[in-house]
Design an enzyme around this catalytic site. Structure first.
Site, PDB file in Angstrom:
ATOM      1  CB  THR A 158      -0.981  -0.015   1.189  1.00  0.00           C
ATOM      2  OG1 THR A 158      -0.255  -0.246   2.414  1.00  0.00           O
ATOM      3  CG2 THR A 158      -2.029  -1.109   1.008  1.00  0.00           C
ATOM      4  CE  LYS A 184       0.376  -3.398   3.379  1.00  0.00           C
ATOM      5  NZ  LYS A 184      -0.382  -2.466   4.330  1.00  0.00           N
ATOM      6  CB  THR A 195      -2.052  -1.660   8.603  1.00  0.00           C
ATOM      7  OG1 THR A 195      -2.640  -2.029   7.364  1.00  0.00           O
ATOM      8  CG2 THR A 195      -0.986  -0.663   8.335  1.00  0.00           C
ATOM      9  CD  GLU A 281       1.826   5.130   6.369  1.00  0.00           C
ATOM     10  OE1 GLU A 281       1.046   4.453   5.689  1.00  0.00           O
ATOM     11  OE2 GLU A 281       1.462   5.853   7.315  1.00  0.00           O
ATOM     12  CG  ASN A 403      -0.713   8.314   7.595  1.00  0.00           C
ATOM     13  OD1 ASN A 403      -1.399   7.321   7.426  1.00  0.00           O
ATOM     14  ND2 ASN A 403       0.587   8.259   7.813  1.00  0.00           N
ATOM     15  CB  SER A 408      -5.508  12.256  -2.179  1.00  0.00           C
ATOM     16  OG  SER A 408      -6.055  12.994  -1.120  1.00  0.00           O
TER      17      SER A 408
END
Length: 408
Positions: A158, A184, A195, A281, A403, A408
């Site tokens: 992702t 992942k 996640t 991230e 985040n 988007s």
């Protein structure tokens, strides 16, 4: 953990299909704009299966379905995975969609639906575009090449920036046994997996009961010892398939080479965990926290995870600020047994605290160390024999940007 013996080798083709009898594929079916979003792993024969799942009370439909399959059937031959949609908080339609994915995969492969696991990752609360998935399952063709394995690794991502693969081989009972893993995970990593999706394959001969116990034990010190941002996902899943095609004698804790197999299994899980933490991230650095001298191993792991999960510690590492006060503060609010007058702390090789008091150090040298891509923090509490580790990443401006615009 026992010492890894010389017969163990890390495979350069770090592929989920490196063990005998596995194939995989990944394609773009249309759930995401351009990137691959549908993957499949297949074993030639039904395999022993073990699984660990999210602790979040809200669980995605595919996770509920797969968890039931793992615990009731104890065998699995294929896993179908999509990214781009979590199929979570989608009610009865979500479960119907997960069941359809399971059924279509079974029909494609000519096996029982009870031998198929389903996993999803992506945006929560959106109904799956099943027309895309149905077409994708019809199109996907698992294969045995490295390209097939890369396609699969890409299909489950992702917000990840890199693929996460690892594989090791070892000789057991005169047979080569391989354990491989792919994962992942980049955000929503805490606590207890978060996640992330993790898949481990092995051609080892091991029964489900022993495999499940090993996975649970390993998860506590690897997948459950990473944190990025303090959020827990609805889809966290780690599945292990062991198809026995290496033809070694059945592995149990009584097997003379059990510790060798366990070492490599833990190493695969640890490799994946560190890759996830490093790819947090917006992250620029991997943070490893080691705690010794705690009352118990469990408390040591809890303290290590508290430190690496502290937003203030994470931002200090990002800013290359040798602010050890944030480390000792996190130790203090961990809820574990400590003696404030007996704590030792090191950042890298530099001691900054001894017996709870500051030790003079070179700010210039420590600032230079903190510019490395991997930062190690060590604490000794001098309270007992407990040891533990945790991994995380720094907290950057990019984390907020990623985040703030996730949909988007």
């Amino acid at each position: 953990m026992a010492q890894i013996v010389e017969s163990v080798k890390k495979l350069t083709s770090e592929s989920i299909i490196a063990p005998k009898g596995f194939s995989a594929a990944g394609i773009h079916c249309g759930l995401k704009h351009k990137k691959k979003d549908l993957g499949m792993i297949v074993s030639e024969v039904p395999a022993s299966v073990a699984g660990v799942f999210t602790t979040n009370a809200i669980k995605a439909a595919p996770l509920v379905l797969t968890k039931e399959t793992v615990y009731t059937n104890e065998k699995m031959q294929a896993i179908i995975i999509n990214s781009g949609n979590a199929n979570a908080c989608t009610g009865t339609q979500g479960m119907a969609d997960a069941l359809q994915m399971q059924q279509l995969t079974a029909e494609k492969l000519g096996i029982s639906p009870q031998l198929v696991g389903v996993a999803s990752t992506g945006v929560i609360g959106e109904i799956m575009k099943m027309d895309k998935v149905v077409t994708g399952i019809d199109m996907i063709q698992p294969g045995h090449t490295l390209e097939n394995a890369i396609d699969f690794a890409q299909s489950i991502l992702t917000t990840d920036t890199v693929m996460k693969n690892t594989a090791y081989a070892v000789e057991i009972d005169g047979q080569e046994v391989i354990i491989a893993g792919v994962a992942k995970g980049s955000g929503m990593i805490e606590p207890n997996m978060a996640t992330m999706l993790g898949f481990i394959t092995t051609d080892a001969n091991i029964e489900q009961k022993e495999l499940q116990a090993l996975l649970k034990k390993t998860t506590d010190t690897t997948f459950n010892a990473i944190t990025v941002d303090g959020d827990t996902s609805t889809n966290d899943t780690v599945l292990v398939l062991a198809n026995g095609l290496a033809q070694n004698n059945p592995l149990t804790p009584e097997h003379p080479q059990w510790s060798v197999f366990e070492d490599i299994f833990v190493k695969v899980a640890e490799d994946l965990s560190k890759m996830i933490a490093q790819d947090g991230e917006g992250a620029t650095k991997l943070i490893e926290v080691t705690v010794e001298g705690a009352i118990t191993d469990e408390e040591a792991r809890k303290i290590a995870k508290t430190v690496v999960g502290s937003p203030l510690v994470k931002t200090a590492v990002f800013g290359c600020d040798a602010n050890w006060g944030r480390v000792i503060c996190a130790i203090g609010y961990s809820g574990c047994t400590i003696d404030p007058t007996n704590i030792l702390i090191k950042i890298g090789d530099t001691m900054v605290v001894e017996k709870g008091e500051p030790i003079p150090f070179s700010e210039t040298e420590l600032t230079a160390y903190l510019k490395n891509h991997e930062v190690k923090i060590y604490a000794n509490l001098h309270q007992g024999d407990g040891v533990g580790k945790a991994w995380g990443c720094d907290l950057t401006y990019d984390y907020v940007q990623i985040n703030a615009t996730y949909r988007s």
